[in-house]
Design a protein around this motif. Structure first.
Motif, PDB file in Angstrom:
ATOM      1  N   LEU A 179     -18.552  -9.135  65.599  1.00  0.00           N
ATOM      2  CA  LEU A 179     -18.299  -8.180  64.525  1.00  0.00           C
ATOM      3  C   LEU A 179     -17.156  -7.228  64.868  1.00  0.00           C
ATOM      4  O   LEU A 179     -16.304  -6.925  64.012  1.00  0.00           O
ATOM      5  N   ASN A 180     -17.107  -6.774  66.083  1.00  0.00           N
ATOM      6  CA  ASN A 180     -16.032  -5.870  66.489  1.00  0.00           C
ATOM      7  C   ASN A 180     -14.676  -6.549  66.410  1.00  0.00           C
ATOM      8  O   ASN A 180     -13.693  -5.962  65.922  1.00  0.00           O
ATOM      9  N   ALA A 181     -14.628  -7.795  66.885  1.00  0.00           N
ATOM     10  CA  ALA A 181     -13.365  -8.531  66.840  1.00  0.00           C
ATOM     11  C   ALA A 181     -12.952  -8.829  65.409  1.00  0.00           C
ATOM     12  O   ALA A 181     -11.775  -8.727  65.041  1.00  0.00           O
ATOM     13  N   ALA A 182     -13.921  -9.202  64.566  1.00  0.00           N
ATOM     14  CA  ALA A 182     -13.624  -9.496  63.163  1.00  0.00           C
ATOM     15  C   ALA A 182     -13.124  -8.251  62.441  1.00  0.00           C
ATOM     16  O   ALA A 182     -12.152  -8.300  61.668  1.00  0.00           O
ATOM     17  N   ASN A 183     -13.784  -7.145  62.684  1.00  0.00           N
ATOM     18  CA  ASN A 183     -13.392  -5.898  62.033  1.00  0.00           C
ATOM     19  C   ASN A 183     -11.973  -5.487  62.436  1.00  0.00           C
ATOM     20  O   ASN A 183     -11.190  -5.007  61.602  1.00  0.00           O
ATOM     21  N   LYS A 184     -11.652  -5.708  63.684  1.00  0.00           N
ATOM     22  CA  LYS A 184     -10.320  -5.365  64.174  1.00  0.00           C
ATOM     23  C   LYS A 184      -9.251  -6.209  63.473  1.00  0.00           C
ATOM     24  O   LYS A 184      -8.202  -5.700  63.063  1.00  0.00           O
ATOM     25  N   LEU A 185      -9.537  -7.497  63.318  1.00  0.00           N
ATOM     26  CA  LEU A 185      -8.584  -8.393  62.652  1.00  0.00           C
ATOM     27  C   LEU A 185      -8.426  -8.027  61.180  1.00  0.00           C
ATOM     28  O   LEU A 185      -7.308  -7.920  60.668  1.00  0.00           O
ATOM     29  N   ILE A 186      -9.543  -7.833  60.480  1.00  0.00           N
ATOM     30  CA  ILE A 186      -9.478  -7.543  59.054  1.00  0.00           C
ATOM     31  C   ILE A 186      -8.794  -6.197  58.810  1.00  0.00           C
ATOM     32  O   ILE A 186      -8.015  -6.044  57.863  1.00  0.00           O
ATOM     33  N   THR A 187      -9.059  -5.229  59.676  1.00  0.00           N
ATOM     34  CA  THR A 187      -8.403  -3.934  59.548  1.00  0.00           C
ATOM     35  C   THR A 187      -6.889  -4.069  59.669  1.00  0.00           C
ATOM     36  O   THR A 187      -6.122  -3.489  58.884  1.00  0.00           O
ATOM     37  N   LYS A 188      -6.455  -4.861  60.645  1.00  0.00           N
ATOM     38  CA  LYS A 188      -5.013  -5.069  60.834  1.00  0.00           C
ATOM     39  C   LYS A 188      -4.405  -5.809  59.649  1.00  0.00           C
ATOM     40  O   LYS A 188      -3.301  -5.458  59.182  1.00  0.00           O
ATOM     41  N   LEU A 189      -5.102  -6.801  59.149  1.00  0.00           N
ATOM     42  CA  LEU A 189      -4.608  -7.524  57.974  1.00  0.00           C
ATOM     43  C   LEU A 189      -4.442  -6.579  56.788  1.00  0.00           C
ATOM     44  O   LEU A 189      -3.456  -6.659  56.040  1.00  0.00           O
ATOM     45  N   GLY A 190      -5.411  -5.673  56.623  1.00  0.00           N
ATOM     46  CA  GLY A 190      -5.313  -4.712  55.538  1.00  0.00           C
ATOM     47  C   GLY A 190      -4.129  -3.784  55.691  1.00  0.00           C
ATOM     48  O   GLY A 190      -3.446  -3.450  54.718  1.00  0.00           O
ATOM     49  N   GLU A 191      -3.865  -3.353  56.918  1.00  0.00           N
ATOM     50  CA  GLU A 191      -2.735  -2.465  57.165  1.00  0.00           C
ATOM     51  C   GLU A 191      -1.407  -3.120  56.761  1.00  0.00           C
ATOM     52  O   GLU A 191      -0.486  -2.451  56.284  1.00  0.00           O
TER      53      GLU A 191
END
Length: 519
Positions: A179-191
């Motif tokens: 979950l932490n890794a997924a959240n990090k990726l999705i957050t970056k994609l959103g940025e």
């Protein structure tokens, strides 16, 4: 999921004529009302123009069919002199749909990102005047692209999971590490990519086979995710934490519409309910459009049981407005197999195809991914007709203004509009006006604050769309003369992106509606 090659049908795409006036509710062409031709009436000092309504297919942003893993299905991309993989029978599109495996986006480590493939697609899509819809996939598969679909090595070294009977590794999507890794990726994609001028929508994917929130490729026949809510087969340490995926996408993508996979009727699956019941809800997406009774089975089908039961499940688990969520967020479908298979393997007729497309329209769909595969000639009339209804379709019914106005004064404009599609626009296009002189020079352009988000169509496919009444006051040009009064729907960059369903003179989607004298 897989992208196979077919020999294209050499069929020239055509636009069908205007629809009939039949009241048959099964006839999706009956909406096309051409009773009001272009005409002008005058009453005292006021002039009203009634534009002629167009029955042509309109290629507009975020609606229609999608290209699948290619920018333009009409262009040969094979690179071989002996193979032509263009698909001339596929309709023109405004949206390209791609999926990327996690390993492509973060191949080396948890702190490095490689979004070059997405950026390259966006560059090519922009050149083609198209936008991108996308999904991120986070589970290997056994078919096409199996090696690329494997999770990145750095992630595999930190997470737990289970090897399924088919050999597919199923990660524990609910572990803190994943979950932490997924959240990090999705957050970056959103940025980087939360830009609705470039992106039509993003799937709330990542979970399960092909990012579709099931495990069908790992446990064929038992792929329903909710079957493993209590750790069956050693899967998923904390099933309740699946709810965090909808939250992370909502936090990362505040501008681009989000679309949740429809899931199943299993009571443990509350993901769709959660995603569609937030303050800024996601829409939903369903695969296997075309699977009705007789396609795979005479006792169960996606269209007859699968979709309705999944929607009912969401309704019962906290999303009471799921059936009207289309008013706020998009509904999208992907075909079962492709339309050539509908004909060759399932003996579908044009009546079957029309029934399938009417189903999508009844659910207020905006997009259908027909996978860039050939479309049989006999199905083309049904394709052309559904393209006239998918998503929004804005008609200017009338526009009224004073025949003569003083220079630099306030000018009142009253207009009537109608959305004759089946869904709203989810992008806030704004109504704009401009005055053009006899030499073609734009003397004044004014964008209003009025957007189209609430320009809703009829509640059902066969009802009449409501009339939308608009009152605007704009400033007349400072120079005297006779001007063309033009209208457009513009995006946040000021570009006129929308083709209106009217048959009037236009240039770059600016429509000349009337003339006004400035004194």
């Amino acid at each position: 999921m897989s992208v196979f090659k077919y020999s294209p049908l050499f069929f020239s795409l055509f636009l069908t004529a205007c629809g009939s006036d039949s009241e048959d509710s099964s006839d999706i062409s009956s909406y096309c009302d051409t009773s009001m031709g272009s005409r002008v009436t005058e009453n005292g000092g006021m002039k009203t123009t009634f534009p002629k309504i167009s029955c042509q297919v309109l290629v507009n942003p975020d609606i229609g069919f999608t290209d699948f893993h290619r920018i333009d299905s009409h262009i040969d991309t094979d690179g071989s002199q002996n193979v032509d993989n263009s698909v001339p029978s596929y309709p023109a599109t405004s949206t390209v749909y791609y999926r990327w495996d996690w390993s492509v986006l973060q191949p080396t480590d948890s702190n490095s990102y490689d979004f070059s493939e997405i950026e390259d697609v966006l560059t090519e899509a922009k050149k083609a005047n198209k936008k991108l819809a996308l999904r991120i996939v986070a589970m290997e598969n056994t078919g096409y692209g199996a090696a690329e679909s494997e999770l990145p090595t750095w992630l595999m070294n930190t997470i737990s999971g289970t090897d399924s009977p088919t050999g597919v590794f199923v990660p524990d999507y609910t572990s803190p590490e994943f979950l932490n890794a997924a959240n990090k990726l999705i957050t970056k994609l959103g940025e980087v990519f939360d830009d609705p001028d470039l992106i039509t929508s993003i799937d709330i994917g990542m979970v399960g086979s092909w990012g579709e929130w099931n495990l069908e490729d790992a446990y064929p026949g038992d792929g329903t995710l909710g079957l493993y809510a209590s750790g069956e087969k050693g899967l998923f340490s904390n099933f309740s934490r699946f709810s965090e995926y909808a939250d992370m996408f909502e936090s990362a993508f505040t501008q681009v519409p989000r679309v949740m996979l429809i899931g199943s009727a299993n009571e443990n699956e509350t993901f769709l309910a959660q995603a569609t019941s937030s303050t800024k809800p996601a829409g939903w997406r369903a695969d296997c459009l075309g699977d009705k009774y007789g396609y795979f089975s005479n006792s169960w089908s996606h269209m007859d049981e699968g979709y309705p039961e999944a929607l009912a499940n969401a309704e019962q688990h906290g999303s009471p407005n799921i059936k009207s969520i289309w008013k706020q967020a998009p509904v999208q479908f992907e075909t079962c197999d492709d339309m050539t298979v509908w004909k060759t393997h399932h003996s579908y007729t044009i009546n079957d195809v029309t029934e399938v497309f009417n189903y999508a329209l009844d659910h207020h769909a905006s997009l259908i991914n027909a996978k860039s595969k050939p479309i049989p000639d006999e199905f083309q009339p049904a394709v052309q007709e559904v393209l006239k209804k998918l998503g929004y379709r804005f008609e200017l019914i009338s526009l009224t203004h004073s025949k003569e106005v003083l220079a630099s004064s306030s000018m009142s404009i009253t207009s009537e509009w109608k959305n004759s599609g089946v869904a709203p626009s989810y992008y806030p296009y704004r109504l704009a006006y401009r005055f053009v002189d006899a030499s073609g020079n734009v003397e004044a352009k004014q964008e209003t604050s009025r957007n189209v988000l609430d320009w809703l169509p009829a509640e059902t496919r066969t009802d009449r769309a409501p009339v939308i009444n608009i009152q605007d006051n704009i400033k007349a040009p400072a120079s005297t003369g006779i001007y063309d009064l033009q209208v457009a729907l513009v995006n946040d960059l000021g570009g006129a992106q929308i083709k209106l369903a009217i048959d009037m003179p236009q240039e770059n989607n600016w429509y000349t509606i009337s003339k006004v004298t400035i004194n």
